[in-house]
Design a protein around this motif. Structure first.
Motif, PDB file in Angstrom:
ATOM      1  N   UNK A   1       0.841  -1.191   0.000  1.00  0.00           N
ATOM      2  CA  UNK A   1       0.000   0.000   0.000  1.00  0.00           C
ATOM      3  C   UNK A   1       0.883   1.251   0.000  1.00  0.00           C
ATOM      4  N   UNK A   2       0.271   2.376  -0.430  1.00  0.00           N
ATOM      5  CA  UNK A   2       1.054   3.591  -0.538  1.00  0.00           C
ATOM      6  C   UNK A   2       0.594   4.613   0.472  1.00  0.00           C
ATOM      7  N   UNK A   3       1.357   5.732   0.555  1.00  0.00           N
ATOM      8  CA  UNK A   3       1.048   6.771   1.509  1.00  0.00           C
ATOM      9  C   UNK A   3      -0.326   7.374   1.313  1.00  0.00           C
ATOM     10  N   UNK A   4      -0.779   7.493   0.042  1.00  0.00           N
ATOM     11  CA  UNK A   4      -2.084   8.061  -0.219  1.00  0.00           C
ATOM     12  C   UNK A   4      -3.184   7.216   0.402  1.00  0.00           C
ATOM     13  N   UNK A   5      -3.098   5.896   0.294  1.00  0.00           N
ATOM     14  CA  UNK A   5      -4.101   5.009   0.875  1.00  0.00           C
ATOM     15  C   UNK A   5      -4.121   5.147   2.394  1.00  0.00           C
ATOM     16  N   UNK A  85     -10.171  -0.307   8.498  1.00  0.00           N
ATOM     17  CA  UNK A  85      -9.900  -1.392   7.540  1.00  0.00           C
ATOM     18  C   UNK A  85      -8.826  -0.987   6.536  1.00  0.00           C
ATOM     19  N   UNK A  86      -8.845   0.292   6.119  1.00  0.00           N
ATOM     20  CA  UNK A  86      -7.815   0.772   5.188  1.00  0.00           C
ATOM     21  C   UNK A  86      -6.441   0.725   5.856  1.00  0.00           C
ATOM     22  N   UNK A  87      -6.367   1.212   7.094  1.00  0.00           N
ATOM     23  CA  UNK A  87      -5.086   1.197   7.809  1.00  0.00           C
ATOM     24  C   UNK A  87      -4.615  -0.230   8.054  1.00  0.00           C
ATOM     25  N   UNK A  88      -5.553  -1.130   8.321  1.00  0.00           N
ATOM     26  CA  UNK A  88      -5.192  -2.537   8.513  1.00  0.00           C
ATOM     27  C   UNK A  88      -4.599  -3.105   7.234  1.00  0.00           C
ATOM     28  N   UNK A  89      -5.139  -2.690   6.075  1.00  0.00           N
ATOM     29  CA  UNK A  89      -4.611  -3.166   4.796  1.00  0.00           C
ATOM     30  C   UNK A  89      -3.211  -2.638   4.525  1.00  0.00           C
ATOM     31  N   UNK A  90      -2.849  -1.509   5.175  1.00  0.00           N
ATOM     32  CA  UNK A  90      -1.491  -0.971   5.025  1.00  0.00           C
ATOM     33  C   UNK A  90      -0.544  -1.534   6.083  1.00  0.00           C
ATOM     34  N   UNK A  91      -0.981  -2.638   6.732  1.00  0.00           N
ATOM     35  CA  UNK A  91      -0.181  -3.348   7.740  1.00  0.00           C
ATOM     36  C   UNK A  91      -0.045  -2.572   9.040  1.00  0.00           C
ATOM     37  N   UNK A  92      -1.006  -1.699   9.308  1.00  0.00           N
ATOM     38  CA  UNK A  92      -1.053  -1.036  10.605  1.00  0.00           C
ATOM     39  C   UNK A  92      -1.879  -1.895  11.557  1.00  0.00           C
ATOM     40  N   UNK A  93      -1.373  -2.102  12.757  1.00  0.00           N
ATOM     41  CA  UNK A  93      -2.011  -2.998  13.713  1.00  0.00           C
ATOM     42  C   UNK A  93      -3.151  -2.274  14.434  1.00  0.00           C
ATOM     43  N   UNK A  94      -4.228  -1.980  13.698  1.00  0.00           N
ATOM     44  CA  UNK A  94      -5.368  -1.261  14.271  1.00  0.00           C
ATOM     45  C   UNK A  94      -6.680  -1.974  13.966  1.00  0.00           C
ATOM     46  N   UNK A  95      -6.610  -3.223  13.531  1.00  0.00           N
ATOM     47  CA  UNK A  95      -7.820  -3.950  13.175  1.00  0.00           C
ATOM     48  C   UNK A  95      -8.806  -4.067  14.327  1.00  0.00           C
ATOM     49  N   UNK A  96      -8.312  -3.993  15.564  1.00  0.00           N
ATOM     50  CA  UNK A  96      -9.190  -4.107  16.731  1.00  0.00           C
ATOM     51  C   UNK A  96     -10.220  -2.983  16.763  1.00  0.00           C
ATOM     52  N   UNK A  97      -9.859  -1.812  16.193  1.00  0.00           N
ATOM     53  CA  UNK A  97     -10.806  -0.701  16.149  1.00  0.00           C
ATOM     54  C   UNK A  97     -11.989  -1.010  15.245  1.00  0.00           C
ATOM     55  N   UNK A  98     -11.726  -1.592  14.063  1.00  0.00           N
ATOM     56  CA  UNK A  98     -12.804  -1.973  13.171  1.00  0.00           C
ATOM     57  C   UNK A  98     -13.704  -3.025  13.790  1.00  0.00           C
ATOM     58  N   UNK A 140     -13.051  -1.774  22.621  1.00  0.00           N
ATOM     59  CA  UNK A 140     -12.158  -2.118  21.502  1.00  0.00           C
ATOM     60  C   UNK A 140     -11.929  -0.918  20.595  1.00  0.00           C
ATOM     61  N   UNK A 141     -12.972  -0.110  20.388  1.00  0.00           N
ATOM     62  CA  UNK A 141     -12.825   1.095  19.565  1.00  0.00           C
ATOM     63  C   UNK A 141     -11.827   2.049  20.197  1.00  0.00           C
ATOM     64  N   UNK A 142     -11.941   2.238  21.511  1.00  0.00           N
ATOM     65  CA  UNK A 142     -10.988   3.111  22.205  1.00  0.00           C
ATOM     66  C   UNK A 142      -9.563   2.604  22.086  1.00  0.00           C
ATOM     67  N   UNK A 143      -9.391   1.273  22.171  1.00  0.00           N
ATOM     68  CA  UNK A 143      -8.050   0.692  22.009  1.00  0.00           C
ATOM     69  C   UNK A 143      -7.526   0.953  20.608  1.00  0.00           C
ATOM     70  N   UNK A 144      -8.421   0.854  19.610  1.00  0.00           N
ATOM     71  CA  UNK A 144      -8.007   1.134  18.236  1.00  0.00           C
ATOM     72  C   UNK A 144      -7.513   2.556  18.066  1.00  0.00           C
ATOM     73  N   UNK A 145      -8.241   3.519  18.660  1.00  0.00           N
ATOM     74  CA  UNK A 145      -7.797   4.914  18.609  1.00  0.00           C
ATOM     75  C   UNK A 145      -6.441   5.072  19.311  1.00  0.00           C
ATOM     76  N   UNK A 146      -6.293   4.405  20.461  1.00  0.00           N
ATOM     77  CA  UNK A 146      -5.036   4.504  21.209  1.00  0.00           C
ATOM     78  C   UNK A 146      -3.868   3.997  20.364  1.00  0.00           C
ATOM     79  N   UNK A 147      -4.071   2.907  19.636  1.00  0.00           N
ATOM     80  CA  UNK A 147      -2.995   2.368  18.812  1.00  0.00           C
ATOM     81  C   UNK A 147      -2.633   3.313  17.672  1.00  0.00           C
ATOM     82  N   UNK A 148      -3.625   4.009  17.137  1.00  0.00           N
ATOM     83  CA  UNK A 148      -3.314   5.016  16.112  1.00  0.00           C
ATOM     84  C   UNK A 148      -2.420   6.090  16.721  1.00  0.00           C
TER      85      UNK A 148
END
Length: 312
Positions: A1-5, A85-98, A140-148
């Motif tokens: 994935x790229x920076x724009x995504x 979901x987009x951030x998860x596709x860029x290999x960011x460990x935030x899937x718990x938020x979704x 879980x949503x709060x944890x997702x925000x925290x990870x961001x």
């Protein structure tokens, strides 16, 4: 994935958070209307007809506000989930938020169904299950925000994520948390690099490559010493004997992947390259790190190692 995504993912979450702030404001206005206009006017009215008209008018206004607030809130949650979901596709460990958003939506649906069926005994356990799912989803949503906030090193987002978790105790904390998250994500948007459409396409080999020497003759090597800065950008120079394409870049011994590389297509000779790796605060200043590059040389994949010194 790229920076724009990646940037699109952050923007989607930020817009969804704004919708949640608007929803909270509408609910607050509804409560004020209930406490001031409806109850007080009804109690002070001199006639039964006037009191009844006031109550009906208040209820209609509340229903309209609630409907608008619910619709905006649902749209906001869907946008937040899409961003995660987009951030998860860029290999960011935030899937718990979704996952948290999904549980929230399911919980709300079950709560509505349970409330409607409360007159029947079966509605009570459905309502209870809905409440439990909504609470878990909120956490879980709060944890997702925290990870961001951790990934992009933005304290406001981390604090906001904690307040979203604590909103299971009082909605006011969630409202404040969403405001902090919205402001913090604005900083993330301003720091993330923008990728042009042309740069986005350069991850793919050119359809009509220029005549090159034989693949076996292609040589790619580093020139000098590279630098890795505290803002997540690495700068280094590569020499190539033919036109090649950088497919990916990662820092050896970490899970850091480059989300932005410029240029992607290297021309014969020296090429000054910039790669963005995001939050690198866990790295040790003054240490030399190795960047593993995957390069497409006329259809053949090459692995090139580049050394960079971390200088915050």
């Amino acid at each position: 994935m790229n920076g724009q995504t990646e940037l699109e993912g952050i923007k989607s979450i930020r817009s969804g958070v704004l919708f949640e702030i608007i929803t909270a404001l509408l609910v607050g206005i509804g409560i004020i209307i209930l406490l001031t206009s409806g109850v007080l006017t009804a109690g002070l009215s001199g006639s039964a007809v006037g009191a009844f008209s006031s109550i009906v008018g208040t209820l209609i206004g509340l229903i309209v506000l609630i409907i608008i607030g619910v619709v905006i809130g649902i749209v906001g949650l869907l946008r937040i989930r899409s961003g995660f979901n987009i951030l998860k596709a860029t290999r960011r460990d935030v899937g718990i938020g979704g996952t948290g958003v999904t549980l929230l939506l399911v919980g709300y649906i079950l709560m509505v169904i349970g409330a409607l069926l409360a007159i029947v005994f079966i509605g009570i356990p459905i309502l209870f299950i809905g409440v439990i799912l909504a609470v878990i989803g909120q956490i879980l949503l709060g944890i997702g925000f925290y990870r961001i906030g951790e990934i992009y090193n933005v304290g406001l987002v981390k604090v906001g994520g904690i307040l979203v978790i604590l909103s299971i105790l009082t909605d006011l904390l969630g409202f404040i948390g969403y405001i902090l998250i919205y402001v913090g994500l604005g900083r993330v948007v301003s720091n993330l690099p923008m990728a042009t459409p042309a740069q986005m396409q350069t991850y793919y080999p050119p359809l009509t490559p220029m005549p090159q020497p034989s693949t076996q003759a292609v040589q790619v090597s580093q020139v000098g010493q590279g630098v890795l800065r505290g803002d997540g950008y690495a700068q280094f120079t590569l020499y190539t004997t033919a036109q090649v394409t950088i497919v990916s870049a990662s820092i050896e011994g970490t899970n850091l992947q480059a989300t932005y590389i410029n240029p992607i297509i290297l021309q014969p000779g020296n090429n000054n390259i910039m790669a963005y790796f995001g939050n690198i605060s866990n790295l040790t200043p003054g240490t030399t790190y190795i960047i593993n590059l995957t390069i497409n040389a006329q259809g053949n994949m090459m692995n090139i190692k580049v050394s960079v010194v971390y200088q915050p």
